[in-house]
Write a protein that holds these residues in place. Structure first.
Motif, short mmCIF file in Angstrom:
data_model
loop_
_atom_site.label_atom_id
_atom_site.label_comp_id
_atom_site.label_asym_id
_atom_site.label_seq_id
_atom_site.Cartn_x
_atom_site.Cartn_y
_atom_site.Cartn_z
N SER A 161 -15.19 4.77 -27.20
CA SER A 161 -16.58 4.29 -27.16
C SER A 161 -16.75 3.12 -26.21
O SER A 161 -17.84 2.88 -25.70
N ASN A 162 -15.67 2.38 -25.98
CA ASN A 162 -15.70 1.26 -25.04
C ASN A 162 -15.51 1.70 -23.61
O ASN A 162 -15.39 0.87 -22.71
N GLY A 163 -15.43 3.01 -23.40
CA GLY A 163 -15.31 3.54 -22.04
C GLY A 163 -13.89 3.63 -21.53
O GLY A 163 -13.67 4.03 -20.39
N GLU A 164 -12.93 3.27 -22.34
CA GLU A 164 -11.53 3.38 -21.93
C GLU A 164 -11.10 4.84 -21.97
O GLU A 164 -11.65 5.64 -22.72
N GLU A 165 -10.12 5.18 -21.16
CA GLU A 165 -9.62 6.55 -21.11
C GLU A 165 -8.22 6.61 -21.69
O GLU A 165 -7.44 5.66 -21.58
N ILE A 166 -7.92 7.73 -22.31
CA ILE A 166 -6.59 7.99 -22.84
C ILE A 166 -6.11 9.28 -22.20
O ILE A 166 -6.77 10.30 -22.29
N SER A 167 -4.97 9.20 -21.53
CA SER A 167 -4.51 10.36 -20.76
C SER A 167 -4.10 11.52 -21.65
O SER A 167 -4.35 12.67 -21.32
N SER A 168 -3.48 11.26 -22.78
CA SER A 168 -3.06 12.32 -23.70
C SER A 168 -3.46 11.93 -25.12
O SER A 168 -2.76 11.17 -25.78
N LEU A 169 -4.60 12.45 -25.56
CA LEU A 169 -5.10 12.13 -26.88
C LEU A 169 -4.09 12.51 -27.96
O LEU A 169 -3.79 11.72 -28.85
N LYS A 170 -3.52 13.69 -27.85
CA LYS A 170 -2.55 14.17 -28.84
C LYS A 170 -1.34 13.25 -28.88
O LYS A 170 -0.91 12.81 -29.95
N GLY A 171 -0.77 12.93 -27.75
CA GLY A 171 0.40 12.05 -27.69
C GLY A 171 0.09 10.66 -28.23
O GLY A 171 0.90 10.07 -28.96
N TYR A 172 -1.07 10.13 -27.85
CA TYR A 172 -1.47 8.81 -28.30
C TYR A 172 -1.61 8.79 -29.82
O TYR A 172 -1.15 7.87 -30.48
N LEU A 173 -2.25 9.83 -30.37
CA LEU A 173 -2.44 9.90 -31.82
C LEU A 173 -1.11 10.02 -32.55
O LEU A 173 -0.89 9.34 -33.57
N TYR A 174 -0.21 10.88 -32.07
CA TYR A 174 1.09 11.02 -32.74
C TYR A 174 1.85 9.70 -32.73
O TYR A 174 2.45 9.31 -33.72
N ARG A 175 1.85 9.01 -31.60
CA ARG A 175 2.55 7.72 -31.53
C ARG A 175 1.89 6.69 -32.45
O ARG A 175 2.57 5.96 -33.17
N SER A 176 0.56 6.66 -32.48
CA SER A 176 -0.15 5.72 -33.35
C SER A 176 0.13 6.01 -34.82
O SER A 176 0.40 5.08 -35.60
N VAL A 177 0.07 7.29 -35.19
CA VAL A 177 0.35 7.67 -36.57
C VAL A 177 1.78 7.32 -36.93
O VAL A 177 2.06 6.78 -38.01
N ARG A 178 2.70 7.58 -36.02
CA ARG A 178 4.11 7.27 -36.27
C ARG A 178 4.31 5.78 -36.50
O ARG A 178 4.93 5.34 -37.47
N ASN A 179 3.75 4.97 -35.59
CA ASN A 179 3.93 3.53 -35.68
C ASN A 179 3.30 2.96 -36.96
O ASN A 179 3.92 2.15 -37.66
N ARG A 180 2.09 3.40 -37.27
CA ARG A 180 1.42 2.90 -38.47
C ARG A 180 2.13 3.37 -39.74
O ARG A 180 2.21 2.64 -40.72
N SER A 181 2.63 4.61 -39.71
CA SER A 181 3.34 5.14 -40.87
C SER A 181 4.63 4.37 -41.12
O SER A 181 4.96 4.03 -42.27
N LEU A 182 5.36 4.08 -40.05
CA LEU A 182 6.59 3.31 -40.19
C LEU A 182 6.30 1.90 -40.69
O LEU A 182 7.01 1.37 -41.56
N LYS A 183 5.24 1.30 -40.16
CA LYS A 183 4.87 -0.05 -40.59
C LYS A 183 4.48 -0.04 -42.07
O LYS A 183 4.92 -0.90 -42.84
N ARG A 184 3.69 0.95 -42.46
CA ARG A 184 3.26 1.03 -43.86
C ARG A 184 4.45 1.32 -44.77
O ARG A 184 4.55 0.76 -45.87
N SER A 185 5.35 2.15 -44.32
CA SER A 185 6.55 2.44 -45.09
C SER A 185 7.35 1.17 -45.32
O SER A 185 7.84 0.91 -46.42
N HIS A 186 7.44 0.37 -44.28
CA HIS A 186 8.15 -0.90 -44.39
C HIS A 186 7.45 -1.83 -45.38
O HIS A 186 8.09 -2.51 -46.18
#
Length: 170
Positions: free
Chosen positions: A47-72
């Protein structure tokens, strides 16, 4: 990316991402919350006009990082385990998450009685006789419903993926 395209991507990736997060956390509600948070973050970025080259890759990495942080956060004893996990999201992890999501969608699409009998057998490990007793039906009905379930799952997964998957809880 407009809202219609975003909704299409959300519908396509939500369940596989939940399955991916669930494998890290083992808590369904937490996994769903994390995936929803990641989609909200992505929407704000886009919405801020930024671009993401690979939405799928970005989402998987974000989910992974947040999941690991929450697990911790949920269990500080996992620190050593988290440190040993690779920073990369493997194609195998993505494929497994997507496969599991397709399988559970196919199971959800089974007729109610058929789905209940199938899950009692495969998820809960009950015998045909135990299921029949529990549901007040004949063993033959259980066998027929199991045959129907396998047939419909095979058909559904063949059409979607070109091959039959192993059921992860068998």
């Amino acid at each position: 990316m407009n809202s219609a395209i975003f909704k299409i991507e959300f519908d396509r990736l939500y369940l596989p991402l939940c399955m991916y997060s669930l494998r890290i956390l083992n808590i369904r509600e937490e996994a769903e919350d994390i995936v929803q948070q990641c989609f909200v973050s992505i929407w704000q970025i886009l919405s801020n006009g930024e671009e993401i080259s690979s939405l799928k890759g970005y989402l998987y990495r974000s989910v992974r990082n947040r999941s690991l942080k929450r697990s911790h956060e949920l269990n500080s004893e996992l620190t050593e385990c988290i440190d040993n996990i690779s920073d990369n999201v493997s194609e195998e992890d993505i494929d497994t998450s997507e496969r599991d999501a397709k399988l559970w969608k196919a199971i959800d699409n089974l007729p109610e009685k058929c789905r209940e009998i199938f899950l009692l057998s495969k998820r809960d490990g009950l015998s045909h006789k135990e299921i029949a007793s529990k549901m007040n039906i004949s063993v033959k009905t259980v066998e027929n419903q199991m045959t129907k379930a396998f047939s419909r799952l095979r058909e559904s997964l063949d059409n979607r993926a070109g091959k039959v998957f192993f059921l992860p809880f068998l």
